[in-house]
Scaffold this active site. Structure first.
Site, PDB file in Angstrom:
ATOM      1  N   ASP A  35       0.794  -1.221   0.000  1.00 32.92           N
ATOM      2  CA  ASP A  35       0.000   0.000   0.000  1.00 32.92           C
ATOM      3  C   ASP A  35       0.831   1.277   0.000  1.00 32.92           C
ATOM      4  O   ASP A  35       1.342   1.701   1.031  1.00 32.92           O
ATOM      5  CB  ASP A  35      -0.910  -0.037   1.251  1.00 32.92           C
ATOM      6  N   ASP A  67      -1.713   5.619  -5.310  1.00 41.80           N
ATOM      7  CA  ASP A  67      -1.992   4.745  -4.175  1.00 41.80           C
ATOM      8  C   ASP A  67      -2.368   3.333  -4.621  1.00 41.80           C
ATOM      9  O   ASP A  67      -3.487   3.081  -5.079  1.00 41.80           O
ATOM     10  CB  ASP A  67      -3.148   5.354  -3.365  1.00 41.80           C
TER      11      ASP A  67
HETATM   12  C1  3AI Z   1      -7.945  10.667   4.269  1.00 45.25           C
HETATM   13  C2  3AI Z   1      -8.096   9.255   4.725  1.00 45.25           C
HETATM   14  C3  3AI Z   1      -7.844   9.024   6.243  1.00 45.25           C
HETATM   15  C4  3AI Z   1      -8.854   9.521   7.137  1.00 45.25           C
HETATM   16  C5  3AI Z   1      -6.407   9.387   6.564  1.00 45.25           C
HETATM   17  N1  3AI Z   1      -5.741   8.098   6.394  1.00 45.25           N
HETATM   18  C6  3AI Z   1      -4.988   7.889   5.313  1.00 45.25           C
HETATM   19  O1  3AI Z   1      -4.771   8.706   4.440  1.00 45.25           O
HETATM   20  C7  3AI Z   1      -4.436   6.494   5.182  1.00 45.25           C
HETATM   21  C8  3AI Z   1      -3.014   6.445   5.738  1.00 45.25           C
HETATM   22  N2  3AI Z   1      -4.432   6.135   3.762  1.00 45.25           N
HETATM   23  C9  3AI Z   1      -5.631   5.950   3.109  1.00 45.25           C
HETATM   24  O2  3AI Z   1      -6.690   5.953   3.691  1.00 45.25           O
HETATM   25  C10 3AI Z   1      -5.619   5.770   1.588  1.00 45.25           C
HETATM   26  C11 3AI Z   1      -5.210   7.091   0.978  1.00 45.25           C
HETATM   27  C12 3AI Z   1      -6.273   8.156   1.144  1.00 45.25           C
HETATM   28  S1  3AI Z   1      -7.686   7.768   0.156  1.00 45.25           S
HETATM   29  C13 3AI Z   1      -8.771   9.094   0.439  1.00 45.25           C
HETATM   30  N3  3AI Z   1      -4.670   4.774   1.109  1.00 45.25           N
HETATM   31  C14 3AI Z   1      -4.504   3.643   1.822  1.00 45.25           C
HETATM   32  C15 3AI Z   1      -5.724   2.769   1.793  1.00 45.25           C
HETATM   33  N4  3AI Z   1      -6.151   2.501   0.438  1.00 45.25           N
HETATM   34  C16 3AI Z   1      -5.360   1.506   2.534  1.00 45.25           C
HETATM   35  C17 3AI Z   1      -6.404   0.482   2.506  1.00 45.25           C
HETATM   36  C18 3AI Z   1      -6.175  -0.711   1.846  1.00 45.25           C
HETATM   37  C19 3AI Z   1      -7.135  -1.726   1.818  1.00 45.25           C
HETATM   38  C20 3AI Z   1      -8.346  -1.511   2.475  1.00 45.25           C
HETATM   39  C21 3AI Z   1      -8.582  -0.308   3.166  1.00 45.25           C
HETATM   40  C22 3AI Z   1      -7.605   0.689   3.179  1.00 45.25           C
HETATM   41  C23 3AI Z   1      -6.158   9.860   7.976  1.00 45.25           C
HETATM   42  O3  3AI Z   1      -5.791   9.010   8.832  1.00 45.25           O
HETATM   43  O4  3AI Z   1      -6.241  11.076   8.187  1.00 45.25           O
END
Ligand code: 3AI
Length: 296
Positions: A4, A188
């Site tokens: 990831d 991503d």
């Molecule tokens: C903006 C999204 C959240 C809320 C933010 N978290 C992130 O950005 C995290 C690190 N990354 C992610 O949530 C996303 C990138 C932002 S997408 C809007 N990538 C990782 C995600 N696809 C991993 C995954 C894989 C399989 C199943 C589910 C999830 C935060 O913690 O502030």
């Protein structure tokens, strides 16, 4: 493991989980592991854009991944995971491949697997060769000339937010003219689809007969036999094209299909997910930082 580039925690399902959350998964058992030791006082807790999440404690242990050995790697062992992870029995954890800023370990951040091993690699890079409807590969520590054609075009990465963030300067629908628009996007591998602004989506799906932005479906759908135009993104001075067929993501009803490109409205950035990543051979170079793209 889910590789990831959109996060920076290396975490695994563990025997510390309640069985209701770990059923169907292979579990890391630190107490049965010869080289494990608890990083006392260290915890982690992560939330993802799709509302899923996980949390736990941290061990250091010897980790071998893709034939690469990390003699002492911070292993984030889950004590709690959300239902989406429990039901995804294809994955027993995530290999975060983004930058420090996103790591959730506390009170001290811990390095990702790649950060631990990168100095021992032939080159401090990894490369993704994901494929549409076929198994893909990741190369660690080298660039595999057999996996791409032509030359690799590099573009700078902004890693201040912790993501692999690039800025595309425009897009083109099918053989149409390039529309200039600054598209700040994270690349991503952990996100399945492409998420772009509504003006781009309207320009794209207006070329697809019978398409509609369906609130029932939660996004753009179209007749499954529709001809989908390619979508190209201008990165640096080059166009990188996603074949239209990749945008036919999945069946929604027996004759309508759900688009592989949906709205980034409400997101803090646009997302070039797997639908885009599968169209390129990508070199990820964190020490610069930069990313390279080449036709597979
Ligand atoms: C903006 C999204 C959240 C809320 C933010 N978290 C992130 O950005 C995290 C690190 N990354 C992610 O949530 C996303 C990138 C932002 S997408 C809007 N990538 C990782 C995600 N696809 C991993 C995954 C894989 C399989 C199943 C589910 C999830 C935060 O913690 O502030």
């Amino acid at each position: 493991m889910d590789f990831d580039t959109g996060s920076s925690d290396f975490w695994v399902f563990s025997t510390l989980l309640p069985s209701s959350e770990s059923a169907g998964h292979t579990l890391y058992n630190a107490s049965a592991s010869k080289h494990s030791s608890l990083e006392s006082g260290e915890t982690w807790s992560i939330n993802y854009g799709d509302g899923s999440g996980a949390s736990g404690v941290i061990y250091s242990d010897r980790v071998v991944l893709a034939g690469v050995t990390a003699t002492s790697q911070a292993v984030e062992a889950a004590t709690s995971v959300s239902s989406a992870f429990t039901s995804d029995t294809q994955n027993d954890g995530l290999v975060g491949l983004a930058f420090d800023g996103l790591n959730t370990a506390s009170p001290s951040k811990v390095p990702t697997f790649f950060q631990t091993v990168q100095k021992s690699l032939f080159e401090p890079v990894f490369a993704s060769a994901l494929r549409h409807n076929a198994a893909g590969t990741y190369d660690f520590g080298w660039i595999d000339p057999s996996k791409y054609t032509g030359k690799i075009t590099y573009t700078p990465v902004s890693n201040s937010s912790g993501y692999w963030e690039i800025t595309a300067n425009g897009y083109a629908v099918g053989s149409g003219a390039t529309v200039s628009e600054s598209l700040t996007s994270i690349v991503d591998t952990g996100t399945t689809l492409i998420y772009m602004p509504d003006d781009l989506l309207n320009a794209y799906y207006s070329q697809v007969n019978g398409s509609s932005d369906s609130s029932d479906a939660g996004g753009w759908i179209f007749p499954c036999d529709a001809t989908l135009p390619d979508i190209s993104f201008e990165i640096g001075s080059k166009e990188f094209t996603v074949p239209g067929s990749y945008i036919n993501y999945s069946p929604y009803t027996d004759d309508t299909c759900y688009g592989g490109m949906q709205s980034s409205d409400g997101f803090p950035f646009n997302v070039l997910g797997d639908v885009f990543i599968k169209s390129q051979y990508i070199v990820w170079a964190p020490t610069v930082p930069q990313m390279g793209f080449a036709a597979p």
